[in-house]
Design a protein around this motif. Structure first.
Motif, mmCIF file in Angstrom:
data_model
loop_
_atom_site.group_PDB
_atom_site.id
_atom_site.type_symbol
_atom_site.label_atom_id
_atom_site.label_comp_id
_atom_site.label_asym_id
_atom_site.label_seq_id
_atom_site.Cartn_x
_atom_site.Cartn_y
_atom_site.Cartn_z
ATOM 1 N N LEU A 149 27.149 31.287 41.467
ATOM 2 C CA LEU A 149 28.011 31.834 40.425
ATOM 3 C C LEU A 149 29.074 30.823 40.025
ATOM 4 O O LEU A 149 29.612 30.100 40.876
ATOM 5 C CB LEU A 149 28.683 33.126 40.892
ATOM 6 C CG LEU A 149 27.747 34.253 41.362
ATOM 7 C CD1 LEU A 149 28.554 35.474 41.765
ATOM 8 C CD2 LEU A 149 26.723 34.603 40.286
ATOM 9 N N GLY A 150 29.379 30.818 38.724
ATOM 10 C CA GLY A 150 30.432 29.966 38.209
ATOM 11 C C GLY A 150 31.460 30.780 37.454
ATOM 12 O O GLY A 150 31.187 31.895 36.991
ATOM 13 N N VAL A 151 32.650 30.234 37.334
ATOM 14 C CA VAL A 151 33.712 30.849 36.537
ATOM 15 C C VAL A 151 34.295 29.772 35.641
ATOM 16 O O VAL A 151 34.668 28.692 36.117
ATOM 17 C CB VAL A 151 34.824 31.445 37.420
ATOM 18 C CG1 VAL A 151 35.939 32.031 36.541
ATOM 19 C CG2 VAL A 151 34.267 32.521 38.357
ATOM 20 N N LEU A 152 34.366 30.062 34.346
ATOM 21 C CA LEU A 152 34.989 29.145 33.396
ATOM 22 C C LEU A 152 36.444 29.572 33.234
ATOM 23 O O LEU A 152 36.744 30.607 32.623
ATOM 24 C CB LEU A 152 34.252 29.182 32.055
ATOM 25 C CG LEU A 152 34.808 28.281 30.944
ATOM 26 C CD1 LEU A 152 34.873 26.827 31.400
ATOM 27 C CD2 LEU A 152 33.981 28.418 29.681
ATOM 28 N N ALA A 153 37.350 28.788 33.815
ATOM 29 C CA ALA A 153 38.774 29.142 33.810
ATOM 30 C C ALA A 153 39.421 28.648 32.522
ATOM 31 O O ALA A 153 39.478 27.450 32.265
ATOM 32 C CB ALA A 153 39.471 28.539 35.016
ATOM 33 N N THR A 154 39.910 29.588 31.719
ATOM 34 C CA THR A 154 40.542 29.230 30.446
ATOM 35 C C THR A 154 41.954 29.789 30.321
ATOM 36 O O THR A 154 42.653 29.469 29.355
ATOM 37 C CB THR A 154 39.702 29.753 29.272
ATOM 38 O OG1 THR A 154 39.515 31.175 29.420
ATOM 39 C CG2 THR A 154 38.340 29.060 29.235
ATOM 40 N N SER A 155 42.371 30.643 31.262
ATOM 41 C CA SER A 155 43.712 31.237 31.191
ATOM 42 C C SER A 155 44.141 31.650 32.585
ATOM 43 O O SER A 155 43.355 31.574 33.549
ATOM 44 C CB SER A 155 43.714 32.461 30.267
ATOM 45 O OG SER A 155 42.964 33.512 30.848
ATOM 46 N N ALA A 156 45.364 32.127 32.688
ATOM 47 C CA ALA A 156 45.876 32.593 33.981
ATOM 48 C C ALA A 156 45.055 33.761 34.502
ATOM 49 O O ALA A 156 44.876 33.925 35.715
ATOM 50 C CB ALA A 156 47.341 32.989 33.845
ATOM 51 N N ALA A 157 44.524 34.592 33.587
ATOM 52 C CA ALA A 157 43.710 35.733 34.006
ATOM 53 C C ALA A 157 42.428 35.286 34.687
ATOM 54 O O ALA A 157 41.839 36.035 35.483
ATOM 55 C CB ALA A 157 43.389 36.611 32.804
ATOM 56 N N SER A 158 41.982 34.065 34.420
ATOM 57 C CA SER A 158 40.757 33.565 35.041
ATOM 58 C C SER A 158 40.906 33.437 36.545
ATOM 59 O O SER A 158 39.923 33.538 37.291
ATOM 60 C CB SER A 158 40.384 32.206 34.439
ATOM 61 O OG SER A 158 40.148 32.303 33.054
ATOM 62 N N LEU A 159 42.115 33.188 37.036
ATOM 63 C CA LEU A 159 42.333 33.048 38.472
ATOM 64 C C LEU A 159 42.008 34.358 39.198
ATOM 65 O O LEU A 159 41.424 34.348 40.288
ATOM 66 C CB LEU A 159 43.773 32.626 38.745
ATOM 67 C CG LEU A 159 44.234 31.328 38.053
ATOM 68 C CD1 LEU A 159 45.643 30.980 38.491
ATOM 69 C CD2 LEU A 159 43.268 30.194 38.336
ATOM 70 N N HIS A 160 42.375 35.469 38.594
ATOM 71 C CA HIS A 160 42.027 36.769 39.174
ATOM 72 C C HIS A 160 40.517 36.969 39.134
ATOM 73 O O HIS A 160 39.922 37.517 40.078
ATOM 74 C CB HIS A 160 42.744 37.886 38.421
ATOM 75 C CG HIS A 160 42.394 39.262 38.891
ATOM 76 N ND1 HIS A 160 42.611 39.685 40.176
ATOM 77 C CD2 HIS A 160 41.814 40.313 38.234
ATOM 78 C CE1 HIS A 160 42.204 40.940 40.310
ATOM 79 N NE2 HIS A 160 41.708 41.342 39.142
ATOM 80 N N GLN A 161 39.887 36.535 38.053
ATOM 81 C CA GLN A 161 38.439 36.663 37.932
ATOM 82 C C GLN A 161 37.726 35.873 39.031
ATOM 83 O O GLN A 161 36.739 36.335 39.607
ATOM 84 C CB GLN A 161 37.989 36.184 36.545
ATOM 85 C CG GLN A 161 36.555 36.542 36.198
ATOM 86 C CD GLN A 161 36.210 36.140 34.780
ATOM 87 O OE1 GLN A 161 36.491 35.013 34.364
ATOM 88 N NE2 GLN A 161 35.601 37.048 34.033
ATOM 89 N N VAL A 162 38.256 34.694 39.366
ATOM 90 C CA VAL A 162 37.668 33.889 40.442
ATOM 91 C C VAL A 162 37.709 34.663 41.759
ATOM 92 O O VAL A 162 36.733 34.688 42.521
ATOM 93 C CB VAL A 162 38.419 32.546 40.585
ATOM 94 C CG1 VAL A 162 37.934 31.799 41.820
ATOM 95 C CG2 VAL A 162 38.222 31.688 39.335
ATOM 96 N N GLU A 163 38.826 35.313 42.033
ATOM 97 C CA GLU A 163 38.958 36.068 43.272
ATOM 98 C C GLU A 163 37.931 37.192 43.346
ATOM 99 O O GLU A 163 37.345 37.457 44.403
ATOM 100 C CB GLU A 163 40.371 36.631 43.389
ATOM 101 C CG GLU A 163 41.450 35.558 43.520
ATOM 102 C CD GLU A 163 42.853 36.143 43.514
ATOM 103 O OE1 GLU A 163 42.961 37.377 43.279
ATOM 104 O OE2 GLU A 163 43.812 35.403 43.736
ATOM 105 N N LEU A 164 37.686 37.865 42.239
ATOM 106 C CA LEU A 164 36.713 38.955 42.214
ATOM 107 C C LEU A 164 35.291 38.431 42.371
ATOM 108 O O LEU A 164 34.469 39.035 43.077
ATOM 109 C CB LEU A 164 36.851 39.751 40.900
ATOM 110 C CG LEU A 164 38.201 40.417 40.642
ATOM 111 C CD1 LEU A 164 38.178 41.146 39.308
ATOM 112 C CD2 LEU A 164 38.568 41.377 41.765
ATOM 113 N N VAL A 165 34.993 37.306 41.720
ATOM 114 C CA VAL A 165 33.648 36.734 41.803
ATOM 115 C C VAL A 165 33.354 36.246 43.217
ATOM 116 O O VAL A 165 32.219 36.350 43.720
ATOM 117 C CB VAL A 165 33.485 35.599 40.767
ATOM 118 C CG1 VAL A 165 32.166 34.853 40.976
ATOM 119 C CG2 VAL A 165 33.554 36.167 39.349
#
Length: 510
Positions: A145-161
């Motif tokens: 799985l990958g996460v494309l970080a584009t904003s501060a909200a992406s950091l939370h998305q990384v934690e969930l993934v």
């Protein structure tokens, strides 16, 4: 073409259909205008929707339409070009020129996800490019799985993934701060500090190319899209927005917006809400609209009933050449005579006997009555007696406005059981100037010659009862007279008799 509706729902996704279902079940004539472009149309299945897990979104919408139709809801394909405020209605102008009018509108048009400007992301959206770990995470759990970080909200998305897989890589073109690097590294997350330039689907996986030319293969890439709301059709209503991403509409738990006839539900108010949240919000918005319309139905009925009652008084006056004697009521004259003249308002002034007497005794008087015929006769009486009285056609003190040194409500009775006497008297009190007086003279008891009082006769209360029902603020009012006064009269058979007048004189403290 123009059609009239109780409610028009703009948008036929789960929020709009839920609102329409509630309105249909409430027997409201409802139209849903839908462009057929739901936000989740790219997804093959829904997840996290209790009782519908794994169901195709289009199937749920089709079922929802049939359910709404079973309650009389109608549907139209298309889009709305403009909403126009017409006070007690909203005009809904469709893009094809069709016009509808509605007492209320529910905006449930959803949002559009604007993905980062990376070639290939749009093509894979809903397949290998995903946005919600709760909606799509289980299906790719344990994979690359990958996460494309584009904003501060992406950091939370990384934690969930990371909860979904041990194999997670995050792509960022901007360096993370030290704390973030420490946290991600501790959880075994790889960080690629390079700009993503392209993404291409490769046999169920996704190949990601960065600015340095490196290629990374993941089974799914989570990328948060920026919410875009297309609300140009409602621009003329200047609806309040919030400062959340996408500037969604501000609405309360019932879906009510800053416009009294506009409600909203779904992603237009909560861009990151899922299907269950949108369904619930739509259901509440539908109930909110019905509640507003129900209250308005009662208000309209009261207005119509008031007009009917006033018309009856007009017919009563018009049916006779003169209704009253034109003389002042003896009790009114006795109470007012010692007072220092000022401005006066006579409610239910009728043919002007009391108002003209007040003017003759130095009061600058305004008289108001619901009957135009009575007002015309009162003005003629004033002219014949050489005094100036401002007679007006209206319903109570609220129709006149201003404050007066004396507000008189003399024998304000009615045979109708729904006559709003207390409301009229409280409005009268609101128009008494500081230091001024409210004088209420009533029939405290039926005339002695009336052997039987009909059940529908006006309620006759004592002054004490009247004062209690008025419920005025005690420290703002002083009771000067609260008593029943006997007045000599002549019975219909010509014999001497008497009447009992209730007198309530209240002074508003300065």
């Amino acid at each position: 073409m123009q059609n009239e509706w109780d409610a028009v729902v703009i948008g036929g996704g789960v929020a709009g259909l839920s609102a329409a279902q509630m309105l249909g079940r409430s027997r409201r004539r409802t139209l849903v205008i839908d462009g057929g472009m739901p936000r989740n149309r790219f997804a093959a299945h829904m997840h996290g929707v209790l009782g519908h897990d794994g169901r195709p979104p289009a199937e749920l919408l089709a079922t929802g339409r049939e359910e709404a139709r079973s309650y009389g809801v109608e549907f139209a394909d298309g889009a709305v070009a403009e909403l126009i405020d017409e006070a007690d209605l909203l005009r809904v102008v469709r893009t094809d020129g069709t016009m509808d009018t509605a007492r209320a509108v529910v905006i449930a048009t959803g949002i559009r996800d604007v993905l980062p400007d990376v070639p290939g992301l749009n093509q894979e959206w809903g397949r290998t490019v995903l946005h919600c770990p709760y909606c799509h995470g289980w299906e790719v759990a344990g994979r690359r799985l990958g996460v494309l970080a584009t904003s501060a909200a992406s950091l939370h998305q990384v934690e969930l993934v990371r909860q979904l897989s041990d194999d997670v890589v995050v792509f960022t073109s901007e360096p993370f701060d030290e704390t973030t690097v420490v946290r991600f590294t501790a959880r075994g997350i790889r960080i690629v500090r390079d700009e993503v330039r392209a993404a291409h689907g490769r046999e169920g996986a996704l190949e990601i190319t960065t600015a340095s030319g490196d290629r990374h293969v993941v089974d799914a890439l989570f990328a948060g899209g920026a919410p875009e709301l297309d609300l140009g059709f409602a621009a003329g209503l200047d609806l309040a927005r919030t400062d959340a991403p996408g500037a969604p509409l501000a609405a309360d738990l019932r879906g009510a917006t800053s416009h009294p006839r506009v409600f909203a539900a779904g992603n237009v108010t909560a861009p990151f809400g899922n299907v269950p949240l949108s369904m619930g919000a739509g259901s509440m918005a539908g109930a909110g609209v019905n509640g507003m319309l129900a209250a308005e139905d009662f208000a309209l009925a009261v207005t119509a009933r008031t007009a009917e009652r006033n018309a009856a008084w007009e017919e009563r006056y018009a049916a006779e050449g003169r209704f009253w004697s034109g003389r002042v009521n003896a009790t009114v004259a006795a109470v007012v005579a010692p007072l220092e003249p000022g401005t006066a308002l006579d409610l239910g002034s009728g043919e002007g006997g009391d108002a003209v007497w007040l003017a003759e005794h130095g009061w600058r008087t305004t008289g108001v009555d619901v009957s135009t015929t009575a007002v015309t006769r009162a003005a003629a009486l004033a002219a014949s007696r050489g005094v100036d009285v401002d007679f007006r056609t209206g319903d109570g003190a609220a129709s006149v406005g201003g404050e007066f040194d004396l507000v008189l409500a003399s024998f304000l009775h009615s045979w109708e059981p729904d006559f709003p006497r207390l409301r009229l008297l409280r409005e009268a009190a609101d128009h008494v100037a500081p230091g001024g007086r409210l004088l209420i003279v009533t029939h405290a008891a039926p005339p002695p010659w009336a052997r039987e009082v009909p059940d529908h006769a006006p309620v006759m209360r004592t002054p004490d009862e009247e004062l209690s029902l008025l419920a005025l603020v005690p420290d703002q009012w002083q009771a000067e007279i609260v008593e029943v006064r006997r007045r000599e009269a002549t019975a219909p058979d010509g014999t001497p008799a008497h009447l009992d007048d209730g007198v309530l004189l209240l002074r508003r403290r300065a």
